[in-house]
Design an enzyme around this catalytic site. Structure first.
Site, PDB file in Angstrom:
ATOM      1  N   GLY A  46       0.808  -1.216   0.000  1.00  0.00           N
ATOM      2  CA  GLY A  46       0.000   0.000   0.000  1.00  0.00           C
ATOM      3  C   GLY A  46       0.838   1.262   0.000  1.00  0.00           C
ATOM      4  O   GLY A  46       2.022   1.235  -0.308  1.00  0.00           O
ATOM      5  N   GLY A  51       5.643   4.192  -8.754  1.00  0.00           N
ATOM      6  CA  GLY A  51       6.373   2.931  -8.960  1.00  0.00           C
ATOM      7  C   GLY A  51       5.406   1.756  -8.928  1.00  0.00           C
ATOM      8  O   GLY A  51       5.432   0.875  -9.795  1.00  0.00           O
ATOM      9  N   HIS A  52       4.536   1.745  -7.910  1.00  0.00           N
ATOM     10  CA  HIS A  52       3.527   0.680  -7.840  1.00  0.00           C
ATOM     11  C   HIS A  52       2.619   0.719  -9.074  1.00  0.00           C
ATOM     12  O   HIS A  52       2.251  -0.310  -9.629  1.00  0.00           O
ATOM     13  CB  HIS A  52       2.642   0.864  -6.596  1.00  0.00           C
ATOM     14  CG  HIS A  52       3.363   0.750  -5.291  1.00  0.00           C
ATOM     15  ND1 HIS A  52       3.530   1.824  -4.442  1.00  0.00           N
ATOM     16  CD2 HIS A  52       3.942  -0.304  -4.669  1.00  0.00           C
ATOM     17  CE1 HIS A  52       4.170   1.428  -3.352  1.00  0.00           C
ATOM     18  NE2 HIS A  52       4.439   0.141  -3.466  1.00  0.00           N
ATOM     19  N   GLN A  76       7.687  -9.312   8.072  1.00  0.00           N
ATOM     20  CA  GLN A  76       8.947  -8.853   7.499  1.00  0.00           C
ATOM     21  C   GLN A  76       9.527  -7.639   8.229  1.00  0.00           C
ATOM     22  O   GLN A  76      10.508  -7.061   7.788  1.00  0.00           O
ATOM     23  CB  GLN A  76       8.806  -8.590   5.998  1.00  0.00           C
ATOM     24  CG  GLN A  76       7.939  -7.407   5.629  1.00  0.00           C
ATOM     25  CD  GLN A  76       7.614  -7.421   4.147  1.00  0.00           C
ATOM     26  OE1 GLN A  76       6.958  -8.316   3.644  1.00  0.00           O
ATOM     27  NE2 GLN A  76       8.088  -6.409   3.423  1.00  0.00           N
ATOM     28  N   LYS A 164      13.315  -2.229  -8.217  1.00  0.00           N
ATOM     29  CA  LYS A 164      13.709  -1.379  -7.095  1.00  0.00           C
ATOM     30  C   LYS A 164      14.198  -2.238  -5.914  1.00  0.00           C
ATOM     31  O   LYS A 164      15.146  -1.906  -5.214  1.00  0.00           O
ATOM     32  CB  LYS A 164      12.509  -0.515  -6.687  1.00  0.00           C
ATOM     33  CG  LYS A 164      12.453  -0.054  -5.253  1.00  0.00           C
ATOM     34  CD  LYS A 164      13.344   1.118  -5.039  1.00  0.00           C
ATOM     35  CE  LYS A 164      13.269   1.744  -3.669  1.00  0.00           C
ATOM     36  NZ  LYS A 164      12.804   0.963  -2.583  1.00  0.00           N
ATOM     37  N   GLN A 168      14.948  -8.873  -3.559  1.00  0.00           N
ATOM     38  CA  GLN A 168      13.613  -9.460  -3.351  1.00  0.00           C
ATOM     39  C   GLN A 168      13.091 -10.095  -4.645  1.00  0.00           C
ATOM     40  O   GLN A 168      12.538 -11.204  -4.637  1.00  0.00           O
ATOM     41  CB  GLN A 168      12.665  -8.366  -2.870  1.00  0.00           C
ATOM     42  CG  GLN A 168      11.205  -8.762  -2.847  1.00  0.00           C
ATOM     43  CD  GLN A 168      10.343  -7.650  -2.272  1.00  0.00           C
ATOM     44  OE1 GLN A 168      10.354  -7.427  -1.071  1.00  0.00           O
ATOM     45  NE2 GLN A 168       9.619  -6.944  -3.110  1.00  0.00           N
ATOM     46  N   SER A 200       9.602   5.404  -3.297  1.00  0.00           N
ATOM     47  CA  SER A 200       9.421   4.435  -2.217  1.00  0.00           C
ATOM     48  C   SER A 200       8.412   5.003  -1.230  1.00  0.00           C
ATOM     49  O   SER A 200       8.398   6.213  -0.984  1.00  0.00           O
ATOM     50  CB  SER A 200      10.759   4.215  -1.494  1.00  0.00           C
ATOM     51  OG  SER A 200      10.541   3.598  -0.243  1.00  0.00           O
TER      52      SER A 200
END
Ligand code: AMP
Length: 302
Positions: A46, A51-52, A76, A164, A168, A200
Site C-alpha cells: 500500500g 512505482g507501484h 517482514q 527497485k 527481493q 518508495s
C-alpha cells in the site's frame, strides 16, 4: 453494488471490489477463470506511488484481470522497525488504482494471513544471505513466506515485482521456481523522481534537508558504475566502492549498510566488473533507510 459471496454486498472502494479473505479472493479469481480470463497479481504494502502504478500498468498489459494486494506484512518487520508507523492509506490507494484500472483489491487482515498457531515459513537460502539479508535477517523469510502465500491464495498467471527491490525480485523468482508455483514473475524497471531518487513509500519519512541529499544515492551508484565500466584494467571494485561510500558519508548519509557489485542473475559477489552485474546499495539518512540498485556492464568500445 456487486453482489459478493453468499449474496452479501461486496465492499468497494472508488468502485473497485475489495475482498479480505482467502475464500473471497479465490472465488473472484474462479469467476474470471470460468470466463477464460487470465489473471495478474501485483503484491504491495500500500501507500501506492507511481512505482507501484507502473507494476499495475504492466499487469494490465500482461493479463485480462488485475488483482492488487495490499498487506503490510508484520512478518517482514523486526520489533525495532517501522511496522506501526508504516504509511497506510487504503482509500487513497483505491482512488489511484481506479484512475488506471484495477479489477480487485485483496486486502487481507493479519489474522487471515497468519491464523492462530501459524507455524510454516519459507526461507530461500544463498540468495538471502548478503546485502539486505545480512542487516535484516528476519526480512526475507517474512517476504518469501507472504509472497508464497499470496501466490498460492490468488493463483495468478503472472505476478509483477519491481527491480527497485532487486534482491527481493531474485528471491521471488527463485521461490516460485523451486516450489513449482506455476506463475510467471515479471520484473518492472525502477520508477524514479525527476532528480533520480527511486520512488518508495518510505520516502515520506525524509525530513527537511534529507530529501535534498537522498538522490545522491542513485547518482553515486551511477558514478561508480560508470567508473567501473570505464576501467579497462577491470581493477578491484572495492576501491571504487570505498570512494563511493566516502562520498555518501561526506554528503550527509549517516551510515552505508552495503555498496556492492553482484552478478545480475544470481547475486554472486563480484570483485571486478567483467560480466553483467548489478550494483546495489543501502544507506541511512537520519531514521530512513534507502535502498537502490542499477545495472552495471562493461563499456562496449567501438
Ligand atoms: P512495497 O509496497 O514497497 O512492498 O512494493 C510493492 C512492489 O512495488 C514491489 O515489487 C516493489 O519492488 C515495487 N516497487 C516499489 N517501489 C518501486 C519503484 N520505485 N519502481 C518500481 N517498482 C517499485
Amino acid at each position: 453494488m456487486d453482489k459478493g459471496l453468499d449474496a452479501t454486498p461486496m465492499d468497494q472502494l472508488s468502485g473497485i471490489p475489495v475482498v479480505r479473505s482467502v475464500r473471497a479472493v479465490r472465488e473472484m479469481v474462479r469467476r474470471w477463470r470460468r470466463c477464460g480470463e487470465t489473471v495478474a497479481l501485483v503484491p504491495t504494502m500500500g501507500a501506492l506511488h507511481d512505482g507501484h502504478l507502473a507494476l499495475v500498468r504492466g499487469a494490465r498489459q500482461a493479463a485480462d484481470r488485475v488483482c492488487v494486494s495490499i498487506f503490510v506484512n508484520p512478518a517482514q518487520f523486526a520489533p525495532h522497525e517501522d511496522l506501526a508507523t508504516y504509511p497506510r492509506d487504503e482509500a487513497g490507494d483505491a482512488a489511484r488504482l481506479a484512475a488506471i484500472g484495477c479489477d480487485l483489491i485483496y486486502a487481507p487482515t493479519a489474522g487471515e494471513m497468519y491464523p492462530p498457531a501459524f507455524s510454516t515459513t519459507v526461507s530461500v537460502s544463498g540468495l538471502t544471505e548478503g546485502l539486505c539479508g545480512a542487516v535484516r535477517p528476519h526480512f526475507f523469510r517474512g517476504v518469501a513466506t507472504v509472497v508464497s502465500k499470496l501466490l498460492i491464495q490468488v493463483g495468478p498467471d503472472v505476478a509483477m515485482f519491481g527491480e527497485k527491490d532487486y534482491q527481493q525480485l531474485k528471491v521471488v523468482e527463485r521461490l516460485s521456481r523451486d516450489l513449482d508455483l506455476g506463475v510467471r514473475i515479471l520484473p518492472i524497471q525502477t520508477v524514479r523522481e525527476p532528480d533520480g531518487l527511486a520512488m518508495s513509500s518510505r520516502n515520506a519519512y525524509l525530513k527537511g534537508n534529507e530529501r535534498a541529499v537522498a538522490p545522491l544515492l542513485h547518482a553515486t551508484l551511477q558514478g561508480a558504475a560508470d567508473e567501473a565500466a570505464a576501467d579497462q584494467e577491470h581493477s578491484a571494485f572495492r576501491t571504487i566502492a570505498d570512494g563511493a561510500v566516502a562520498r555518501l558519508l561526506a554528503a550527509g548519509f549517516d551510515r552505508v549498510d552495503y555498496f556492492e557489485l553482484r552478478a545480475a542473475e544470481d547475486l554472486a559477489p563480484m570483485e571486478r566488473l567483467d560480466r553483467p552485474a548489478r550494483l546495489l546499495a543501502a544507506a541511512w539518512l537520519g531514521r530512513t533507510r534507502l535502498i537502490d540498485n542499477i545495472p552495471a556492464s562493461v563499456a562496449i568500445r567501438g
